[in-house]
Design a protein around this motif. Structure first.
Motif, PDB file in Angstrom:
ATOM      1  N   UNK A 178     -32.419 -33.622   3.040  1.00  0.00           N
ATOM      2  CA  UNK A 178     -33.736 -33.176   2.592  1.00  0.00           C
ATOM      3  C   UNK A 178     -34.349 -34.320   1.792  1.00  0.00           C
ATOM      4  N   UNK A 179     -35.402 -34.895   2.328  1.00  0.00           N
ATOM      5  CA  UNK A 179     -35.937 -36.140   1.790  1.00  0.00           C
ATOM      6  C   UNK A 179     -37.320 -35.943   1.191  1.00  0.00           C
ATOM      7  N   UNK A 180     -37.463 -36.243  -0.082  1.00  0.00           N
ATOM      8  CA  UNK A 180     -38.768 -36.282  -0.712  1.00  0.00           C
ATOM      9  C   UNK A 180     -39.392 -37.649  -0.513  1.00  0.00           C
ATOM     10  N   UNK A 181     -40.702 -37.687  -0.313  1.00  0.00           N
ATOM     11  CA  UNK A 181     -41.397 -38.941  -0.029  1.00  0.00           C
ATOM     12  C   UNK A 181     -42.672 -39.032  -0.871  1.00  0.00           C
ATOM     13  N   UNK A 182     -43.267 -40.219  -0.888  1.00  0.00           N
ATOM     14  CA  UNK A 182     -44.570 -40.407  -1.524  1.00  0.00           C
ATOM     15  C   UNK A 182     -45.698 -40.560  -0.521  1.00  0.00           C
ATOM     16  N   UNK A 183     -45.341 -40.795   0.730  1.00  0.00           N
ATOM     17  CA  UNK A 183     -46.367 -40.915   1.756  1.00  0.00           C
ATOM     18  C   UNK A 183     -45.769 -40.798   3.137  1.00  0.00           C
ATOM     19  N   UNK A 190     -42.413 -43.103   6.957  1.00  0.00           N
ATOM     20  CA  UNK A 190     -42.350 -42.440   5.654  1.00  0.00           C
ATOM     21  C   UNK A 190     -42.122 -43.482   4.562  1.00  0.00           C
ATOM     22  N   UNK A 191     -42.691 -43.207   3.378  1.00  0.00           N
ATOM     23  CA  UNK A 191     -42.778 -44.224   2.338  1.00  0.00           C
ATOM     24  C   UNK A 191     -42.390 -43.690   0.960  1.00  0.00           C
TER      25      UNK A 191
END
Length: 270
Positions: A178-183, A190-191
Motif C-alpha cells: 500500500x503506497x502513499x504518493x505525492x503525485x 508515481x512521484x
C-alpha cells in the motif's frame, strides 16, 4: 475548527500563497486578529513560517509540512481510502507500507481489523514498513509481525531512508504494497516530494507482487519532485469520488483498477 486544524490551515495557506496577511485570515477563518497573531507566532517559533509585519510568509522549511500538520487535510477522503484498503488484506499475507498520512490511517484500520476478526486468529499478517510511526502503532497488535527496514529517520515523514534500506528490501517479498504518493502523472508514473523517500519507495515497489496506490483525488494528474516508478508497476489506485472521471478512464485504459470511496462524486463543469 479546533486549534490544531487552524494551525494546519494557516501553514497550508502560507505554502499555497507564499504569504498571508492577518486581516485576510481573520476574514477567511472567522477568528479574531489576536488569535491569528498568536497562531502565526507559534508556527514561526517552530520555523514552519516566517513572521512578517502584518502577517507571515513561506520560508525554505515550509515546502513539506510535518506529518502532524498534514494529517488534517482532506480527512474524510483519507479515512474512506484507509477503510477500503483495510478490506483488501487476507490472512497470512505479507503487506507493505511506506510513510504518509493516508498510509498511516490505512495501517491503523488494518490493525483494528486483524485484531478483531476471527479469520485472522490462526493466521495473522506480516507488515513491512519504512515508517517508524506505523511500526510503533502496530507492534502492539499480537496478530501482526512487524518488519522495519533499516535507514535514517526523516523527521518530516517518520520514514527511514538511505542506503541501509537496500540491504533488507532486495531480500524479502511483499504480497501487497500500500503506497502513499505525492503525485500521479497519467503518462509518466508515481512521484514523491523527496528523492530519498522515492528511492526507498521504489525498492518497496520492487519487492512487491502487487502495488496499490492510496491517493486522494488531489494527487492525481500531477507530478512531484522525484519519480518512484512508472504506472506499469501499479495494479490499483484507491481514491475518493471527487476524482476527475477523465483520470479514471485514463488509468483503467492502462489496465489499472480504480477503486473510488465515499459518496461525493466529482461534478464536471457545465
Amino acid at each position: 475548527m479546533n486549534r490544531q486544524e487552524r494551525l494546519a490551515t494557516l501553514v497550508e495557506l502560507v505554502v499555497d500563497r507564499g504569504s498571508i496577511r492577518v486581516e485576510d485570515v481573520v476574514a477567511e477563518l472567522d477568528v479574531s486578529a489576536a488569535t491569528v497573531r498568536r497562531d502565526l507566532d507559534a508556527l514561526a517559533e517552530q520555523q514552519l513560517i516566517t513572521r512578517t509585519r502584518g502577517g507571515a510568509s513561506a520560508n525554505t522549511t515550509t515546502g513539506e509540512l510535518p506529518l502532524r500538520y498534514r494529517a488534517v487535510t482532506r480527512p474524510r477522503q483519507k479515512a474512506n481510502i484507509a477503510s477500503a484498503a483495510a478490506q483488501l488484506v487476507t490472512p497470512g499475507e505479507v503487506i507493505g507500507f511506506n510513510g504518509g498520512t493516508t498510509t498511516t490511517l490505512a495501517a491503523y484500520e488494518i490493525g483494528v481489523r486483524v485484531s478483531a476478526e476471527d479469520t485472522f486468529q490462526d493466521d495473522g499478517i506480516t507488515l513491512v514498513t519504512n515508517a517508524i510511526n506505523i511500526a510503533n502503532d502496530l507492534i502492539v497488535r499480537p496478530r501482526i509481525r512487524v518488519v522495519v527496514t533499516g535507514g535514517v529517520v526523516r523527521q518530516r515523514s517518520y520514514e527511514l531512508i538511505g542506503p541501509l534500506s537496500s540491504l533488507v528490501l532486495p531480500s524479502i517479498s511483499v504480497d501487497t504494497l500500500f503506497l502513499g504518493i505525492n503525485g500521479l502523472d497519467l503518462a509518466t508514473g508515481i512521484y514523491a516530494n523527496h528523492d530519498g523517500e522515492a528511492e526507498v519507495n521504489a525498492a518497496l515497489v520492487g519487492a512487491a507482487e502487487r502495488v496499490i496506490v492510496l491517493a486522494d483525488s488531489s494527487k492525481l494528474g500531477h507530478t512531484a519532485f522525484a519519480r518512484i516508478a512508472p504506472l506499469s508497476a501499479v495494479a490499483a489506485v484507491i481514491t475518493d469520488r471527487d476524482v476527475n472521471p477523465a483520470h479514471v478512464r485514463a488509468l483503467t485504459a492502462q489496465g489499472i483498477e480504480v477503486i473510488q470511496t465515499g459518496d461525493q462524486p466529482f461534478k464536471e463543469p457545465s
